[in-house]
Design a protein around this motif. Sequence first.
Motif, PDB file in Angstrom:
ATOM      1  N   PHE A 137      12.796   4.200 -28.726  1.00  0.00           N
ATOM      2  CA  PHE A 137      11.652   3.790 -28.183  1.00  0.00           C
ATOM      3  C   PHE A 137      11.293   2.575 -28.901  1.00  0.00           C
ATOM      4  O   PHE A 137      10.828   1.456 -28.442  1.00  0.00           O
ATOM      5  CB  PHE A 137      10.664   4.759 -27.842  1.00  0.00           C
ATOM      6  N   SER A 138      11.752   2.798 -30.182  1.00  0.00           N
ATOM      7  CA  SER A 138      11.179   1.727 -31.240  1.00  0.00           C
ATOM      8  C   SER A 138      11.735   0.495 -30.847  1.00  0.00           C
ATOM      9  O   SER A 138      11.122  -0.599 -30.987  1.00  0.00           O
ATOM     10  CB  SER A 138      11.322   2.101 -32.613  1.00  0.00           C
ATOM     11  N   LEU A 139      13.009   0.438 -30.262  1.00  0.00           N
ATOM     12  CA  LEU A 139      13.837  -0.814 -30.125  1.00  0.00           C
ATOM     13  C   LEU A 139      13.033  -1.421 -28.766  1.00  0.00           C
ATOM     14  O   LEU A 139      12.860  -2.712 -28.781  1.00  0.00           O
ATOM     15  CB  LEU A 139      15.096  -0.598 -29.809  1.00  0.00           C
ATOM     16  N   LEU A 140      12.509  -0.717 -27.805  1.00  0.00           N
ATOM     17  CA  LEU A 140      12.090  -1.309 -26.716  1.00  0.00           C
ATOM     18  C   LEU A 140      10.624  -1.869 -27.088  1.00  0.00           C
ATOM     19  O   LEU A 140      10.159  -2.898 -26.613  1.00  0.00           O
ATOM     20  CB  LEU A 140      11.897  -0.339 -25.822  1.00  0.00           C
ATOM     21  N   TYR A 141       9.900  -0.981 -27.960  1.00  0.00           N
ATOM     22  CA  TYR A 141       8.713  -1.363 -28.329  1.00  0.00           C
ATOM     23  C   TYR A 141       8.639  -2.834 -29.047  1.00  0.00           C
ATOM     24  O   TYR A 141       8.000  -3.779 -28.634  1.00  0.00           O
ATOM     25  CB  TYR A 141       8.462  -0.350 -29.599  1.00  0.00           C
ATOM     26  N   LEU A 142       9.524  -3.223 -29.663  1.00  0.00           N
ATOM     27  CA  LEU A 142       9.660  -4.323 -30.353  1.00  0.00           C
ATOM     28  C   LEU A 142       9.974  -5.463 -29.497  1.00  0.00           C
ATOM     29  O   LEU A 142       9.310  -6.815 -29.275  1.00  0.00           O
ATOM     30  CB  LEU A 142      10.713  -4.533 -31.583  1.00  0.00           C
ATOM     31  N   PHE A 143      10.941  -5.137 -28.669  1.00  0.00           N
ATOM     32  CA  PHE A 143      11.368  -6.206 -27.698  1.00  0.00           C
ATOM     33  C   PHE A 143      10.309  -6.420 -26.628  1.00  0.00           C
ATOM     34  O   PHE A 143       9.968  -7.838 -26.453  1.00  0.00           O
ATOM     35  CB  PHE A 143      12.677  -5.595 -26.672  1.00  0.00           C
ATOM     36  N   LEU A 144       9.482  -5.559 -26.255  1.00  0.00           N
ATOM     37  CA  LEU A 144       8.278  -5.771 -25.079  1.00  0.00           C
ATOM     38  C   LEU A 144       7.184  -6.655 -25.833  1.00  0.00           C
ATOM     39  O   LEU A 144       6.665  -7.439 -25.134  1.00  0.00           O
ATOM     40  CB  LEU A 144       7.928  -4.500 -24.553  1.00  0.00           C
ATOM     41  N   HIS A 145       6.955  -6.327 -27.213  1.00  0.00           N
ATOM     42  CA  HIS A 145       6.079  -6.858 -27.890  1.00  0.00           C
ATOM     43  C   HIS A 145       6.243  -8.623 -28.105  1.00  0.00           C
ATOM     44  O   HIS A 145       5.420  -9.403 -27.608  1.00  0.00           O
ATOM     45  CB  HIS A 145       5.751  -6.279 -29.120  1.00  0.00           C
ATOM     46  N   PHE A 146       7.380  -8.894 -28.075  1.00  0.00           N
ATOM     47  CA  PHE A 146       7.816 -10.196 -28.427  1.00  0.00           C
ATOM     48  C   PHE A 146       7.708 -10.750 -27.012  1.00  0.00           C
ATOM     49  O   PHE A 146       7.557 -12.226 -26.848  1.00  0.00           O
ATOM     50  CB  PHE A 146       9.106 -10.674 -29.223  1.00  0.00           C
ATOM     51  N   GLY A 147       8.302 -10.026 -25.823  1.00  0.00           N
ATOM     52  CA  GLY A 147       8.305 -10.596 -24.596  1.00  0.00           C
ATOM     53  C   GLY A 147       7.035 -10.756 -23.960  1.00  0.00           C
ATOM     54  O   GLY A 147       7.057 -11.621 -23.580  1.00  0.00           O
ATOM     55  N   ALA A 148       6.095  -9.766 -24.399  1.00  0.00           N
ATOM     56  CA  ALA A 148       4.818 -10.212 -23.971  1.00  0.00           C
ATOM     57  C   ALA A 148       4.136 -11.557 -24.745  1.00  0.00           C
ATOM     58  O   ALA A 148       3.370 -12.161 -23.872  1.00  0.00           O
ATOM     59  CB  ALA A 148       3.841  -8.932 -24.267  1.00  0.00           C
ATOM     60  N   LEU A 149       4.536 -11.691 -25.714  1.00  0.00           N
ATOM     61  CA  LEU A 149       3.980 -12.971 -26.334  1.00  0.00           C
ATOM     62  C   LEU A 149       4.617 -14.124 -25.717  1.00  0.00           C
ATOM     63  O   LEU A 149       3.866 -15.032 -25.492  1.00  0.00           O
ATOM     64  CB  LEU A 149       4.505 -12.890 -27.931  1.00  0.00           C
ATOM     65  N   LEU A 150       5.750 -13.914 -25.409  1.00  0.00           N
ATOM     66  CA  LEU A 150       6.496 -15.125 -24.521  1.00  0.00           C
ATOM     67  C   LEU A 150       5.752 -15.281 -23.287  1.00  0.00           C
ATOM     68  O   LEU A 150       5.604 -16.473 -22.752  1.00  0.00           O
ATOM     69  CB  LEU A 150       8.039 -14.870 -24.281  1.00  0.00           C
ATOM     70  N   GLY A 151       5.357 -14.310 -22.515  1.00  0.00           N
ATOM     71  CA  GLY A 151       4.521 -14.188 -21.383  1.00  0.00           C
ATOM     72  C   GLY A 151       3.256 -15.085 -21.403  1.00  0.00           C
ATOM     73  O   GLY A 151       3.121 -15.887 -20.562  1.00  0.00           O
TER      74      GLY A 151
END
Lengths: 60, 313
Positions: free
Chosen positions: B286-300
Amino acid sequence: MIRAEHEIHTRRKSRNVGVGLILATFALIVFGLSAVKITNVGPQESFDHVVRPALAVEDS
Amino acid sequence: MADTDLYAPGVAREPGLKDYFDLLKPRVMSLVVFTALAGLLVAPQSVHPMVGFTAILFVAIGAGASGALNMWWDADIDEVMRRTARRPIPDGRVPASDALALGLGLSGLSVIMVGLAANLLAAALLAFTIFFYAVVYSMWLKRWTPQNIVIGGAAGAFPPMIGWAIATGGVSIESICMFMLIFLWTPPHFWALALFMKDDYSNAGVPMLTVTHGHRSTRRHIFVYTLVLAAFAIGMGFTSIGGPIYLSVAVVMNAIFCKGAFDILRRDRAAADADGFAVEKSFFKFSLLYLFLHFGALLGDAALRSAGLWGGF
Protein backbone atom coordinates in the motif's frame (compact mmCIF):
# COMPACT_ATOMS: atom_id res chain seq x y z
CA MET A 1 36.21 -28.64 -33.29
CA ILE A 2 36.00 -24.95 -34.14
CA ARG A 3 32.44 -23.68 -34.38
CA ALA A 4 31.87 -20.60 -36.53
CA GLU A 5 29.20 -19.20 -34.18
CA HIS A 6 29.88 -19.61 -30.48
CA GLU A 7 27.24 -18.42 -27.98
CA ILE A 8 29.66 -15.63 -27.06
CA HIS A 9 29.48 -14.24 -30.60
CA THR A 10 25.70 -14.02 -30.79
CA ARG A 11 25.55 -12.47 -27.34
CA ARG A 12 28.23 -9.90 -28.19
CA LYS A 13 26.54 -9.10 -31.49
CA SER A 14 23.20 -8.38 -29.83
CA ARG A 15 24.97 -6.29 -27.17
CA ASN A 16 26.86 -4.29 -29.80
CA VAL A 17 23.67 -3.65 -31.78
CA GLY A 18 22.03 -2.45 -28.54
CA VAL A 19 24.93 -0.12 -27.72
CA GLY A 20 24.81 1.20 -31.30
CA LEU A 21 21.11 2.00 -30.98
CA ILE A 22 21.68 3.72 -27.63
CA LEU A 23 24.48 5.86 -29.10
CA ALA A 24 22.32 6.79 -32.11
CA THR A 25 19.48 7.79 -29.76
CA PHE A 26 21.93 9.84 -27.68
CA ALA A 27 23.11 11.66 -30.83
CA LEU A 28 19.49 12.42 -31.76
CA ILE A 29 18.76 13.75 -28.28
CA VAL A 30 21.84 16.03 -28.34
CA PHE A 31 20.85 17.23 -31.82
CA GLY A 32 17.23 17.89 -30.76
CA LEU A 33 18.32 19.67 -27.59
CA SER A 34 20.80 21.81 -29.53
CA ALA A 35 18.12 22.74 -32.07
CA VAL A 36 15.72 23.79 -29.28
CA LYS A 37 18.41 25.77 -27.43
CA ILE A 38 19.56 27.56 -30.57
CA THR A 39 16.06 28.47 -31.75
CA ASN A 40 14.98 29.74 -28.33
CA VAL A 41 17.63 32.32 -27.49
CA GLY A 42 16.47 35.06 -29.87
CA PRO A 43 18.33 36.84 -32.66
CA GLN A 44 22.01 35.93 -32.86
CA GLU A 45 25.14 36.87 -34.71
CA SER A 46 25.90 34.00 -37.05
CA PHE A 47 29.67 34.06 -36.65
CA ASP A 48 29.98 33.62 -32.87
CA HIS A 49 26.44 32.65 -31.80
CA VAL A 50 25.87 35.42 -29.29
CA VAL A 51 22.82 37.66 -29.03
CA ARG A 52 23.07 40.46 -31.59
CA PRO A 53 22.65 43.84 -29.81
CA ALA A 54 21.48 45.53 -33.01
CA LEU A 55 18.42 43.22 -33.11
CA ALA A 56 17.54 43.56 -29.44
CA VAL A 57 14.25 45.35 -28.75
CA GLU A 58 14.85 48.47 -26.69
CA ASP A 59 12.81 49.04 -23.55
CA SER A 60 10.53 52.06 -23.93
CA MET B 1 40.09 -24.35 -23.25
CA ALA B 2 36.90 -24.34 -21.18
CA ASP B 3 34.11 -21.94 -22.08
CA THR B 4 34.44 -20.17 -18.71
CA ASP B 5 38.00 -19.12 -19.62
CA LEU B 6 36.49 -16.79 -22.20
CA TYR B 7 34.70 -14.64 -19.61
CA ALA B 8 35.73 -12.11 -16.97
CA PRO B 9 36.43 -13.46 -13.45
CA GLY B 10 33.26 -13.91 -11.39
CA VAL B 11 30.88 -14.27 -14.33
CA ALA B 12 29.54 -17.47 -15.85
CA ARG B 13 28.76 -16.15 -19.34
CA GLU B 14 29.13 -13.12 -21.57
CA PRO B 15 26.94 -10.33 -20.14
CA GLY B 16 24.08 -9.09 -22.32
CA LEU B 17 22.69 -5.56 -22.50
CA LYS B 18 19.79 -6.56 -20.24
CA ASP B 19 22.26 -7.57 -17.50
CA TYR B 20 23.76 -4.06 -17.54
CA PHE B 21 20.29 -2.52 -17.60
CA ASP B 22 19.42 -4.52 -14.46
CA LEU B 23 22.34 -2.81 -12.69
CA LEU B 24 20.46 0.48 -12.98
CA LYS B 25 17.56 -0.70 -10.75
CA PRO B 26 14.81 -0.09 -13.36
CA ARG B 27 11.97 -0.10 -10.84
CA VAL B 28 13.66 2.62 -8.76
CA MET B 29 14.28 4.55 -11.99
CA SER B 30 10.57 4.44 -12.85
CA LEU B 31 9.73 5.95 -9.43
CA VAL B 32 12.41 8.61 -9.96
CA VAL B 33 10.99 9.49 -13.40
CA PHE B 34 7.49 9.81 -11.97
CA THR B 35 8.39 11.97 -8.95
CA ALA B 36 10.87 14.15 -10.91
CA LEU B 37 8.26 14.65 -13.63
CA ALA B 38 5.71 15.61 -10.98
CA GLY B 39 8.16 18.17 -9.55
CA LEU B 40 8.70 19.56 -13.05
CA LEU B 41 5.01 19.77 -13.96
CA VAL B 42 3.66 21.27 -10.73
CA ALA B 43 6.23 24.09 -10.88
CA PRO B 44 4.86 27.53 -11.82
CA GLN B 45 7.24 27.91 -14.79
CA SER B 46 7.25 25.63 -17.80
CA VAL B 47 10.13 24.42 -19.96
CA HIS B 48 10.30 23.35 -23.59
CA PRO B 49 9.17 19.68 -23.87
CA MET B 50 12.52 18.67 -25.37
CA VAL B 51 14.40 20.29 -22.49
CA GLY B 52 12.08 18.65 -19.95
CA PHE B 53 12.32 15.25 -21.64
CA THR B 54 16.13 15.33 -21.83
CA ALA B 55 16.54 16.56 -18.27
CA ILE B 56 14.17 13.96 -16.77
CA LEU B 57 15.75 11.17 -18.87
CA PHE B 58 19.19 11.99 -17.52
CA VAL B 59 17.93 12.40 -13.96
CA ALA B 60 16.65 8.82 -14.32
CA ILE B 61 20.00 7.71 -15.76
CA GLY B 62 21.79 9.44 -12.87
CA ALA B 63 19.56 7.55 -10.42
CA GLY B 64 20.38 4.34 -12.30
CA ALA B 65 24.09 5.14 -12.08
CA SER B 66 23.86 5.49 -8.31
CA GLY B 67 22.06 2.12 -8.27
CA ALA B 68 24.96 0.53 -10.18
CA LEU B 69 27.47 2.03 -7.72
CA ASN B 70 25.33 0.72 -4.84
CA MET B 71 25.33 -2.79 -6.37
CA TRP B 72 29.11 -2.63 -6.85
CA TRP B 73 29.72 -1.65 -3.23
CA ASP B 74 27.07 -3.93 -1.69
CA ALA B 75 27.75 -7.08 -3.75
CA ASP B 76 28.84 -8.95 -0.59
CA ILE B 77 25.59 -8.07 1.20
CA ASP B 78 23.40 -8.73 -1.86
CA GLU B 79 24.87 -12.23 -2.14
CA VAL B 80 23.66 -13.16 1.36
CA MET B 81 20.15 -11.68 1.19
CA ARG B 82 17.40 -13.62 -0.59
CA ARG B 83 15.75 -10.43 -1.88
CA THR B 84 18.92 -9.31 -3.67
CA ALA B 85 20.76 -12.57 -4.44
CA ARG B 86 19.52 -12.52 -8.05
CA ARG B 87 21.02 -9.10 -8.79
CA PRO B 88 23.52 -9.12 -11.70
CA ILE B 89 26.77 -9.19 -9.65
CA PRO B 90 25.92 -11.89 -7.04
CA ASP B 91 24.16 -13.85 -9.80
CA GLY B 92 27.44 -13.96 -11.78
CA ARG B 93 26.00 -12.11 -14.80
CA VAL B 94 28.18 -8.96 -14.65
CA PRO B 95 31.67 -8.49 -13.15
CA ALA B 96 31.79 -6.00 -10.25
CA SER B 97 34.37 -3.85 -12.06
CA ASP B 98 31.89 -3.31 -14.92
CA ALA B 99 29.26 -2.07 -12.44
CA LEU B 100 31.77 0.44 -11.04
CA ALA B 101 32.75 1.65 -14.52
CA LEU B 102 29.12 1.91 -15.66
CA GLY B 103 28.11 3.73 -12.47
CA LEU B 104 30.93 6.27 -12.65
CA GLY B 105 30.54 6.83 -16.40
CA LEU B 106 26.78 7.33 -16.31
CA SER B 107 27.04 9.54 -13.19
CA GLY B 108 29.33 11.97 -15.00
CA LEU B 109 27.32 11.86 -18.22
CA SER B 110 23.96 12.41 -16.50
CA VAL B 111 25.16 15.39 -14.44
CA ILE B 112 26.71 17.06 -17.50
CA MET B 113 23.60 16.47 -19.62
CA VAL B 114 21.22 17.83 -16.94
CA GLY B 115 23.48 20.87 -16.63
CA LEU B 116 23.42 21.42 -20.39
CA ALA B 117 19.71 20.73 -20.81
CA ALA B 118 18.41 22.59 -17.75
CA ASN B 119 20.64 24.52 -15.36
CA LEU B 120 23.57 24.19 -12.97
CA LEU B 121 21.42 23.96 -9.84
CA ALA B 122 19.52 20.93 -11.16
CA ALA B 123 22.84 19.34 -12.18
CA ALA B 124 24.36 20.07 -8.74
CA LEU B 125 21.31 18.57 -6.99
CA LEU B 126 21.60 15.43 -9.14
CA ALA B 127 25.34 15.15 -8.41
CA PHE B 128 24.64 15.51 -4.68
CA THR B 129 21.88 12.87 -4.88
CA ILE B 130 24.22 10.37 -6.54
CA PHE B 131 26.95 11.14 -3.98
CA PHE B 132 24.48 10.87 -1.10
CA TYR B 133 23.11 7.49 -2.22
CA ALA B 134 26.39 5.88 -3.31
CA VAL B 135 28.73 7.27 -0.65
CA VAL B 136 26.79 8.59 2.36
CA TYR B 137 24.09 5.88 2.38
CA SER B 138 25.71 2.81 0.76
CA MET B 139 29.30 3.17 1.99
CA TRP B 140 28.72 4.81 5.34
CA LEU B 141 25.24 4.75 6.90
CA LYS B 142 23.95 1.36 5.73
CA ARG B 143 26.48 -0.77 7.63
CA TRP B 144 26.86 1.58 10.58
CA THR B 145 23.59 2.76 12.08
CA PRO B 146 19.95 1.64 12.40
CA GLN B 147 19.09 5.18 11.30
CA ASN B 148 20.50 4.19 7.87
CA ILE B 149 17.27 4.42 5.93
CA VAL B 150 15.97 7.42 7.89
CA ILE B 151 18.90 9.61 6.81
CA GLY B 152 19.58 7.69 3.59
CA GLY B 153 15.96 8.24 2.56
CA ALA B 154 17.01 11.75 1.55
CA ALA B 155 18.61 10.30 -1.60
CA GLY B 156 15.25 9.03 -2.83
CA ALA B 157 13.56 12.30 -1.85
CA PHE B 158 15.59 14.59 -4.12
CA PRO B 159 14.06 13.78 -7.57
CA PRO B 160 10.95 16.03 -7.27
CA MET B 161 13.21 18.79 -5.99
CA ILE B 162 15.42 18.30 -9.08
CA GLY B 163 12.33 18.35 -11.32
CA TRP B 164 11.25 21.63 -9.71
CA ALA B 165 14.78 23.06 -10.16
CA ILE B 166 14.76 22.05 -13.86
CA ALA B 167 11.65 24.20 -14.37
CA THR B 168 12.36 27.11 -12.05
CA GLY B 169 16.14 27.13 -11.60
CA GLY B 170 15.64 27.36 -7.84
CA VAL B 171 14.59 25.69 -4.59
CA SER B 172 11.45 26.80 -2.79
CA ILE B 173 9.19 25.81 0.07
CA GLU B 174 7.04 23.75 -2.34
CA SER B 175 9.96 21.67 -3.56
CA ILE B 176 11.13 21.18 0.02
CA CYS B 177 7.61 19.95 0.87
CA MET B 178 7.78 17.33 -1.91
CA PHE B 179 11.23 16.31 -0.64
CA MET B 180 9.87 15.96 2.91
CA LEU B 181 6.91 13.85 1.75
CA ILE B 182 9.24 11.15 0.35
CA PHE B 183 11.75 11.61 3.18
CA LEU B 184 9.10 10.91 5.85
CA TRP B 185 7.50 8.12 3.80
CA THR B 186 10.76 6.13 3.43
CA PRO B 187 11.22 4.84 7.02
CA PRO B 188 7.77 3.21 7.45
CA HIS B 189 8.06 1.79 3.91
CA PHE B 190 11.43 0.13 4.50
CA TRP B 191 10.83 -0.91 8.10
CA ALA B 192 7.71 -2.79 6.99
CA LEU B 193 9.91 -4.57 4.42
CA ALA B 194 12.54 -5.30 7.09
CA LEU B 195 9.87 -6.91 9.31
CA PHE B 196 8.93 -9.56 6.76
CA MET B 197 12.47 -10.03 5.42
CA LYS B 198 12.98 -11.88 8.72
CA ASP B 199 16.66 -12.77 9.15
CA ASP B 200 17.97 -11.42 5.83
CA TYR B 201 19.44 -8.24 7.29
CA SER B 202 20.95 -9.88 10.38
CA ASN B 203 22.56 -12.60 8.22
CA ALA B 204 24.08 -9.87 6.05
CA GLY B 205 25.27 -7.88 9.09
CA VAL B 206 23.19 -4.82 8.19
CA PRO B 207 22.11 -2.98 11.37
CA MET B 208 18.48 -2.45 10.39
CA LEU B 209 16.18 -1.39 13.22
CA THR B 210 14.69 -4.90 13.28
CA VAL B 211 18.18 -6.30 13.99
CA THR B 212 19.44 -3.75 16.53
CA HIS B 213 16.21 -2.92 18.41
CA GLY B 214 13.92 -5.87 17.59
CA HIS B 215 10.50 -6.16 16.02
CA ARG B 216 8.57 -4.58 18.92
CA SER B 217 10.55 -1.33 18.69
CA THR B 218 10.35 -1.34 14.86
CA ARG B 219 6.56 -1.59 15.02
CA ARG B 220 6.45 1.42 17.39
CA HIS B 221 8.76 3.36 15.07
CA ILE B 222 6.56 2.59 12.04
CA PHE B 223 3.49 3.84 13.90
CA VAL B 224 5.08 7.11 15.12
CA TYR B 225 6.70 7.91 11.76
CA THR B 226 3.40 7.21 9.98
CA LEU B 227 1.58 9.68 12.24
CA VAL B 228 4.20 12.37 11.53
CA LEU B 229 4.02 11.59 7.81
CA ALA B 230 0.20 11.79 7.82
CA ALA B 231 0.19 15.19 9.56
CA PHE B 232 2.74 16.52 7.09
CA ALA B 233 1.11 15.01 4.00
CA ILE B 234 -2.30 16.47 4.82
CA GLY B 235 -0.80 19.85 5.78
CA MET B 236 0.94 19.96 2.40
CA GLY B 237 -2.48 20.16 0.79
CA PHE B 238 -2.75 23.78 1.98
CA THR B 239 0.43 24.95 0.22
CA SER B 240 0.40 26.53 -3.24
CA ILE B 241 0.91 23.14 -4.95
CA GLY B 242 -1.97 21.52 -3.04
CA GLY B 243 -5.63 21.67 -3.97
CA PRO B 244 -8.94 19.83 -3.70
CA ILE B 245 -7.73 16.65 -5.45
CA TYR B 246 -4.56 16.37 -3.37
CA LEU B 247 -6.35 17.13 -0.14
CA SER B 248 -9.08 14.53 -0.78
CA VAL B 249 -6.52 11.88 -1.74
CA ALA B 250 -4.26 12.76 1.21
CA VAL B 251 -7.06 12.50 3.79
CA VAL B 252 -8.23 9.09 2.53
CA MET B 253 -4.78 7.59 1.91
CA ASN B 254 -3.36 8.77 5.24
CA ALA B 255 -6.35 7.44 7.16
CA ILE B 256 -5.78 4.01 5.58
CA PHE B 257 -2.01 4.25 6.11
CA CYS B 258 -2.43 5.17 9.80
CA LYS B 259 -4.87 2.27 10.25
CA GLY B 260 -2.29 -0.06 8.68
CA ALA B 261 0.46 1.27 10.97
CA PHE B 262 -1.84 0.81 13.97
CA ASP B 263 -2.55 -2.80 12.92
CA ILE B 264 1.23 -3.40 12.70
CA LEU B 265 1.69 -1.84 16.16
CA ARG B 266 -0.91 -4.14 17.73
CA ARG B 267 0.63 -7.34 16.37
CA ASP B 268 3.50 -9.34 17.78
CA ARG B 269 6.00 -11.66 16.13
CA ALA B 270 3.91 -14.78 16.81
CA ALA B 271 0.81 -13.30 15.13
CA ALA B 272 2.91 -12.17 12.17
CA ASP B 273 4.56 -15.59 11.82
CA ALA B 274 1.13 -17.25 11.97
CA ASP B 275 -0.20 -15.47 8.87
CA GLY B 276 3.10 -15.06 7.03
CA PHE B 277 3.41 -11.30 7.81
CA ALA B 278 0.23 -10.58 5.83
CA VAL B 279 -0.44 -7.20 7.49
CA GLU B 280 3.18 -6.02 7.07
CA LYS B 281 3.23 -7.11 3.42
CA SER B 282 -0.04 -5.36 2.59
CA PHE B 283 1.20 -2.20 4.40
CA PHE B 284 4.38 -2.30 2.27
CA LYS B 285 2.44 -2.74 -0.97
CA PHE B 286 0.00 0.00 0.00
CA SER B 287 2.91 2.37 0.72
CA LEU B 288 3.86 2.24 -2.99
CA LEU B 289 0.32 3.16 -4.02
CA TYR B 290 0.33 5.86 -1.31
CA LEU B 291 3.30 7.67 -2.83
CA PHE B 292 2.07 7.22 -6.40
CA LEU B 293 -1.36 8.67 -5.63
CA HIS B 294 0.00 11.63 -3.65
CA PHE B 295 2.18 12.76 -6.56
CA GLY B 296 -0.57 11.90 -9.03
CA ALA B 297 -2.94 14.14 -7.06
CA LEU B 298 -0.40 16.99 -7.11
CA LEU B 299 -0.36 16.64 -10.90
CA GLY B 300 -4.18 16.66 -10.93
CA ASP B 301 -4.28 19.94 -9.00
CA ALA B 302 -1.61 21.43 -11.29
CA ALA B 303 -3.88 20.56 -14.23
CA LEU B 304 -6.82 22.26 -12.44
CA ARG B 305 -4.73 25.40 -11.91
CA SER B 306 -3.54 25.55 -15.51
CA ALA B 307 -7.14 25.12 -16.71
CA GLY B 308 -8.18 27.99 -14.45
CA LEU B 309 -10.48 25.78 -12.38
CA TRP B 310 -8.63 26.25 -9.10
CA GLY B 311 -6.95 29.36 -7.75
CA GLY B 312 -5.45 28.03 -4.54
CA PHE B 313 -6.36 28.38 -0.86
